[in-house]
Write a protein that holds these residues in place. Structure first.
Motif, PDB file in Angstrom:
ATOM      1  N   ALA A 375       0.834  -1.211   0.000  1.00  0.00           N
ATOM      2  CA  ALA A 375       0.000   0.000   0.000  1.00  0.00           C
ATOM      3  C   ALA A 375       0.865   1.256   0.000  1.00  0.00           C
ATOM      4  CB  ALA A 375      -0.932  -0.009   1.200  1.00  0.00           C
ATOM      5  N   PHE A 376       1.936   1.255   0.792  1.00  0.00           N
ATOM      6  CA  PHE A 376       2.817   2.418   0.805  1.00  0.00           C
ATOM      7  C   PHE A 376       3.544   2.575  -0.526  1.00  0.00           C
ATOM      8  CE2 PHE A 376       2.662   2.528   5.558  1.00  0.00           C
ATOM      9  CZ  PHE A 376       2.345   3.874   5.676  1.00  0.00           C
ATOM     10  N   GLU A 377       4.018   1.482  -1.092  1.00  0.00           N
ATOM     11  CA  GLU A 377       4.712   1.586  -2.377  1.00  0.00           C
ATOM     12  C   GLU A 377       3.782   2.121  -3.462  1.00  0.00           C
ATOM     13  OE1 GLU A 377       8.126  -1.902  -1.829  1.00  0.00           O
ATOM     14  OE2 GLU A 377       6.308  -2.321  -2.995  1.00  0.00           O
ATOM     15  N   SER A 378       2.555   1.678  -3.464  1.00  0.00           N
ATOM     16  CA  SER A 378       1.583   2.185  -4.438  1.00  0.00           C
ATOM     17  C   SER A 378       1.343   3.682  -4.257  1.00  0.00           C
ATOM     18  CB  SER A 378       0.258   1.431  -4.315  1.00  0.00           C
ATOM     19  OG  SER A 378       0.424   0.066  -4.624  1.00  0.00           O
ATOM     20  N   LEU A 379       1.271   4.122  -2.997  1.00  0.00           N
ATOM     21  CA  LEU A 379       1.077   5.542  -2.725  1.00  0.00           C
ATOM     22  C   LEU A 379       2.277   6.355  -3.211  1.00  0.00           C
ATOM     23  CD1 LEU A 379      -0.558   7.842  -1.413  1.00  0.00           C
ATOM     24  CD2 LEU A 379       0.676   7.336   0.724  1.00  0.00           C
ATOM     25  N   TYR A 380       3.501   5.888  -2.901  1.00  0.00           N
ATOM     26  CA  TYR A 380       4.687   6.612  -3.367  1.00  0.00           C
ATOM     27  C   TYR A 380       4.672   6.774  -4.886  1.00  0.00           C
ATOM     28  CZ  TYR A 380       6.577   5.106   1.213  1.00  0.00           C
ATOM     29  OH  TYR A 380       6.777   4.851   2.547  1.00  0.00           O
TER      30      TYR A 380
END
Length: 388
Positions: A375-380
């Motif tokens: 989820a964090f990688e997608s947001l970045y």
């Protein structure tokens, strides 16, 4: 960017103390795709008890501020030894950001949120992501009030709970700039049996029913109510023992309360421990009577360990547990309700097993480390693409 296909990512936190936000940061830093992200963890203070948990590919840098700790809870930094560092540290961080021009700065807690937003003003090409970890967040505190007010100046705000997202939107952050990413854990660490001799080392009888709790010994964690409830639990389940894992400024007061209530012989204060998965495996039930929370890692870990959980239905707790499916809820500051619920799970093995199994299944399905990292990688990637 550091290269055509690499992202220079700074994760910024006040200190790598022993706490839920800090553990989440360490897990995230270690788990991010090392082929894509160059990860630097920045801290304000030099004291970083969790630093040795960072993998070798993660760089640790500090702003060099010497922190003050107390004998009561040496794992937590209370403030700067030199008050001038409150002015020096922001300047150092902004200068470092202007010099290195990271692609992303992500902060987690109030002090580092404020500094991250200041760096974003100096480095407009840097994506700044700040965090909301707790609701309510102490608006009577000047630092927290500044954090709340300035949240609108971040490029994006991430909360670990839906309640936190609602809270930050009330401070004027547009909905499209707010995301909820629940905490995740390496859940495989909690699928184990207690090591041989652990109970004996803790002073716990081998066959005694054990209720445990994990967390800092501070007012909002509800330890007072738990000790008051324990008098009734002990009357109904005479061989039960209570394991209190953690340390903090209220330890002496809580030990005195246990003595005053006549239960000191069956209440065990372990202090700070680095073997929480083993300790959870030694418990039969978990109590978490918090007054308020973000999304508590301690409760999530107890679920992953398959323990029947009794908790208050405050914001983060209610996002983890479902009443009578994965746990039991009791009112805040209601020791009688807490005692009733604990006695129920201790006296009904089948019911306790059903709750614990369902809690573990929910933890595996919804709160894994892989899910959080993805989820964090997608947001970045989304925010970087939008910034170009």
């Amino acid at each position: 960017m550091t290269g055509d296909d690499r992202v220079d990512l700074w994760l910024f936190v006040t200190a790598l103390s022993v706490g839920g936000a800090e553990k989440t940061l360490v897990d995230l830093a270690n788990d991010l795709d090392r082929e894509r992200y160059d990860v630097t963890v920045w801290t304000i203070f030099e004291q970083n008890p969790l630093a040795d948990r960072l993998d070798d590919h993660v760089t640790l840098r500090t702003l060099g501020v010497e922190g003050v700790t107390s004998a009561d809870h040496a794992f937590a930094v209370e403030g700067a030894a030199d008050p001038l560092d409150y002015a020096r540290a922001p300047v150092r961080f902004v200068r470092a950001a202007r010099r290195d021009r990271p692609d992303v700065i992500q902060s987690f807690l109030p002090s580092d949120n404020i500094l991250a937003r200041a760096a974003g003003v100096a480095c407009p090409d840097t994506v700044v992501i700040t965090g909301v970890r707790l609701v309510p967040t102490g608006e009577d505190d000047i630092r927290q009030a500044i954090d709340n007010w300035s949240s609108r100046f971040a490029d994006h705000v991430v909360s670990n709970s839906a309640a936190g997202a609602r809270f930050v939107r009330d401070y004027g952050v547009p909905e499209e700039r707010v995301s909820v990413i629940h905490n995740g854990r390496d859940l495989s660490r909690f699928e184990r049996d207690a090591p041989e001799g652990l109970r004996d080392g803790l002073g716990l009888p081998a066959d005694a029913p054990v209720v445990g709790t994990v967390g800092r010994l501070i007012d909002r964690k509800g330890h007072d109510e738990l000790l008051d409830a324990w008098v009734t639990v002990r009357d109904e389940v005479p061989d039960a023992h209570l394991l209190v894992v953690g340390d903090g400024p209220r330890r002496a007061a809580l030990e005195a309360r246990a003595s005053d209530r006549g239960v000191a012989d069956c209440v065990h204060f372990t202090g700070l421990r680095d073997d929480v998965p083993d300790l959870l495996a030694a418990m039969d039930a978990f109590a978490f009577p918090s007054h308020y929370e973000g999304l508590p890692g301690a409760l999530l870990e107890a679920m992953a360990a398959g323990l029947p959980c009794v908790a208050t239905p405050v914001d983060g707790n209610s996002e983890l547990l479902t009443a009578y499916e994965t746990g039991l809820f009791v009112g805040v500051d209601e020791p009688d309700e807490l005692a009733w619920a604990l006695v129920r799970v201790l006296q009904n093995d089948a019911f306790a097993t059903d709750l614990g199994d369902a809690a573990a299944a929910r933890a595996r399905h919804t709160f894994s480390l892989d899910r959080m990292t993805t989820a964090f990688e997608s947001l970045y990637e989304r925010l970087l693409a939008d910034s170009r």
